[in-house]
Design a protein around this motif. Structure first.
Motif, PDB file in Angstrom:
ATOM      1  N   TYR B 210       0.827  -1.198   0.000  1.00  7.29           N
ATOM      2  CA  TYR B 210       0.000   0.000   0.000  1.00  7.29           C
ATOM      3  C   TYR B 210       0.868   1.258   0.000  1.00  7.29           C
ATOM      4  O   TYR B 210       0.694   2.169  -0.812  1.00  7.29           O
ATOM      5  CB  TYR B 210      -0.867  -0.052   1.255  1.00  7.29           C
ATOM      6  N   LYS B 274      -5.306   0.984  -4.503  1.00  2.00           N
ATOM      7  CA  LYS B 274      -5.360   1.442  -3.120  1.00  2.00           C
ATOM      8  C   LYS B 274      -6.723   1.100  -2.506  1.00  2.00           C
ATOM      9  O   LYS B 274      -6.801   0.549  -1.409  1.00  2.00           O
ATOM     10  CB  LYS B 274      -5.124   2.957  -3.120  1.00  2.00           C
ATOM     11  N   SER B 275      -7.798   1.421  -3.258  1.00  2.00           N
ATOM     12  CA  SER B 275      -9.135   1.120  -2.743  1.00  2.00           C
ATOM     13  C   SER B 275      -9.321  -0.380  -2.573  1.00  2.00           C
ATOM     14  O   SER B 275      -9.896  -0.841  -1.588  1.00  2.00           O
ATOM     15  CB  SER B 275     -10.201   1.674  -3.687  1.00  2.00           C
ATOM     16  N   GLU B 278      -7.675  -1.433   0.474  1.00  3.63           N
ATOM     17  CA  GLU B 278      -8.399  -0.968   1.657  1.00  3.63           C
ATOM     18  C   GLU B 278      -9.624  -1.822   1.931  1.00  3.63           C
ATOM     19  O   GLU B 278      -9.954  -2.100   3.075  1.00  3.63           O
ATOM     20  CB  GLU B 278      -8.826   0.494   1.467  1.00  3.63           C
ATOM     21  N   ALA B 282      -8.270  -4.279   4.975  1.00  3.75           N
ATOM     22  CA  ALA B 282      -8.315  -3.068   5.802  1.00  3.75           C
ATOM     23  C   ALA B 282      -7.470  -3.209   7.070  1.00  3.75           C
ATOM     24  O   ALA B 282      -6.672  -2.337   7.399  1.00  3.75           O
ATOM     25  CB  ALA B 282      -9.748  -2.735   6.167  1.00  3.75           C
ATOM     26  N   ARG B 290      -8.334   4.554   9.387  1.00  2.00           N
ATOM     27  CA  ARG B 290      -7.602   4.947   8.194  1.00  2.00           C
ATOM     28  C   ARG B 290      -6.878   6.231   8.448  1.00  2.00           C
ATOM     29  O   ARG B 290      -7.253   7.001   9.300  1.00  2.00           O
ATOM     30  CB  ARG B 290      -8.580   5.087   7.034  1.00  2.00           C
TER      31      ARG B 290
END
Lengths: 284, 291
Positions: B210, B274-275, B278, B282, B290
């Protein structure tokens, strides 16, 4: 009477894990060579000018005007970003609607998009013949090549800071407090303004400060839309570049020092806000 | 988007703790319109302008030798700066997260410092050290070493602006994971390096990936700092963002936006990955919540 035995103060608490010397040594070496030494060069150079030298540069009308534009517009932009950032963060965490994940991802766009790309895109959109600029022109509003253009670019880059500092705290709000407030007879608006919002204020202020600091230092996304007219829409970072291209290292250092000084005060303010918040609410 | 976020906490439908339907709809509309106007429209503009004169003109922008050399320079810069900060980030977070020592908070603050320095100032400080009138300038000239207006300066400035990316992501993550697993591995006879490779690295791999993604995006897109140290020598010290600027200032808008679309594409890929990280990992990326 013999004084009580005190444990010897140690630099590091003992641990069986190896590699402390190697990793800390490497970290300090890199930090020193890449970050601290070059920054020290700036401090040395600026201290060579003396306070009076820096003051002379700061009060030069063109420099003073650039600093005023940078800090003034950035404050307004950070305020706008904070208001809309709060709204976006609230909507993203509290409401269910189709495409919520997509909207959430979009918020980070200004972090990911290179500033020069954002800069030329904003400039072409808000230019008098651009998509948005042409509409604004009908109302007699000029955005590109004015401080308004700088404002737009600063809102663009500041927004993610405003959203991302508030969002995790809205997630963590204990819904039972709101229920309690509602059960005790408060209306929704009363609950929001008296119960929900006050603990979020430190985070909003932190987001504001981060967006403000970023806006003051920003260069790439602004210079294309700003028009860069001295005394009107010239920002302080651009003036540093101009001074450097004229080999006026002293002038460039003086402006950089003033900007660093104000950024430092902003950082200090963030830390104070967070310390205050920790005392008042038990979290940041 | 029929799928509903699993990681963003699902809003509860309890009526006393939310706003009325009309207010809710209005707020959602304002937020979406604002984001569409301020964030999405500029992105769309990049691609619209890039293809304004058709596919041929778009491709022509990349046939230029200057564009190719800008792509090459950007890739080389990222190929040096990102691994450098990767190694630094791992080293720093190992020292900071796995040990207790005096002055730790100060060290963390100093590592974060480049984030609060204006990109232009980040470039300026290297000119002050390595430039012709800089501290080491005379010595460098004597030995015929060029740093400013050459690749080393560009790489240094890029390393500076991306310096905190990996470290600040890994430090809280590794702090949260503690040292128990490594201690167990060491007690069972693993060497330090072996424990790191088989215990720590698998624990931090998603957080690492990430942070490398974000670090790379910034390294390839950095403009202000690189602009100050590069000297804008076409075909030699022009990175992609600088090439975008030059073309734009020459009113060569299609080519400028075509090159910009490459960087915008990189931004989109970065955001997408990135999403994805996440949503799926997560808990493995960030320590709590976050950042």
């Amino acid at each position: 009477m013999a004084p009580p035995l005190r444990p010897r103060r140690r630099f590091r608490r003992p641990s069986v894990i190896p590699g402390f010397g190697l990793t800390l040594g490497y970290t300090l070496t890199c930090l020193g060579l890449i970050v601290l030494l070059p920054l020290a060069a700036l401090v040395v150079r600026a201290s060579g000018l003396g306070l009076s030298g820096i003051w002379a540069v700061a009060t030069d009308p063109r420099v003073a005007s650039a600093l005023r534009v940078s800090f003034g517009v950035s404050a307004l932009a950070a305020l706008t970003a904070s208001v809309f950032g709060f709204l976006v963060a609230w909507v993203l965490t509290r409401y269910e609607f189709p495409g919520r994940r997509l909207v959430d991802a979009v918020v980070d766009l200004p972090f990911a998009l290179p500033t020069a790309v954002a800069g030329i895109a904003l400039a072409s959109l808000y230019a008098p013949n651009g998509l948005v600029g042409a509409q604004l022109a009908k109302f007699g509003i000029e955005a590109a090549y004015t401080p308004l253009g700088i404002f737009i670019a600063m809102v663009f880059i500041g927004l993610p800071f405003a959203v991302r500092t508030v969002q995790p705290l809205i997630v963590e709000i204990d819904r039972e407090i709101e229920e309690a407030s509602a059960t005790l007879g408060a209306g929704r608006l009363q609950t929001l303004t008296r119960v929900v919002l006050p603990p979020l204020i430190p985070a909003v202020l932190t987001g504001f400060a981060l967006a403000f600091a970023r806006g003051v230092g920003e260069y790439g996304s602004i210079i294309f839309i700003a028009g860069n007219l001295p005394y009107v829409s010239e920002i302080a970072p651009l003036l540093i570049v101009i001074k450097l291209s004229e080999f006026d290292y002293g002038g460039a250092c003086a402006i950089a020092t003033i900007m660093l000084g104000i950024s430092f005060v902003t950082l200090l303010a963030i830390n104070l806000i967070q310390a205050w918040s920790r005392r008042r609410f038990g979290y940041v | 988007m029929s799928e509903i976020a699993t990681e963003l906490p699902r809003p509860q439908p309890a009526s006393v703790v939310t706003e009325g339907g009309l207010v809710r709809g209005l707020l959602i509309a304002v937020a979406i319109v604002f984001l569409a106007l301020f964030l999405v429209l500029p992105l769309v503009t990049v691609f619209v302008q890039a293809f304004a004169k058709g596919w041929e003109a778009y491709i022509a922008a990349f046939r230029e030798p200057d564009a190719l050399s800008a792509i090459r320079l950007t890739l080389i810069t990222a190929a040096i700066a990102v691994p450098f900060n990767l190694v630094f980030g791992i080293m720093a977070s190992w020292a900071i997260a796995k040990f207790e020592f005096t002055g730790k908070n100060l060290l963390v603050t100093l590592i974060d410092l480049p984030f609060s320095v204006s990109p232009v100032v980040s470039g300026l400080i290297y000119v002050l050290v390595f430039g012709a009138q800089g501290l080491l300038g005379p010595w460098l000239i004597e030995h015929d070493i060029q740093i400013i207006f050459a690749l080393p300066g560009i790489v240094l400035a890029t390393i500076f602006v991306t310096f905190p990316f990996v470290a600040r992501q890994l430090i809280p993550l590794m702090q949260e994971q503690g040292t128990a697993e490594e201690e167990a591995a060491l007690t069972l006879g693993a060497s330090g390096w072996h424990a790191f490779r088989t215990v720590t690295l698998p624990n931090i791999r998603w957080g690492l990936l990430y942070s490398v993604l974000l670090c790379n995006a910034r390294a390839m897109g950095e403009f202000g700092a690189v602009s100050v140290v590069s000297g804008h020598i076409r075909g030699l010290t022009n990175t992609l963002p600088l090439h975008v600027e030059i073309l734009y200032n020459e009113y060569n808008f299609v080519a400028s936006f075509a090159v910009a679309s490459l960087l915008a594409g990189l931004a989109l890929v970065t955001l997408g990955l990135k999403s994805l990280l996440e949503w799926r990992y997560a808990g493995d990326i960030a320590a709590s919540g976050r950042h």
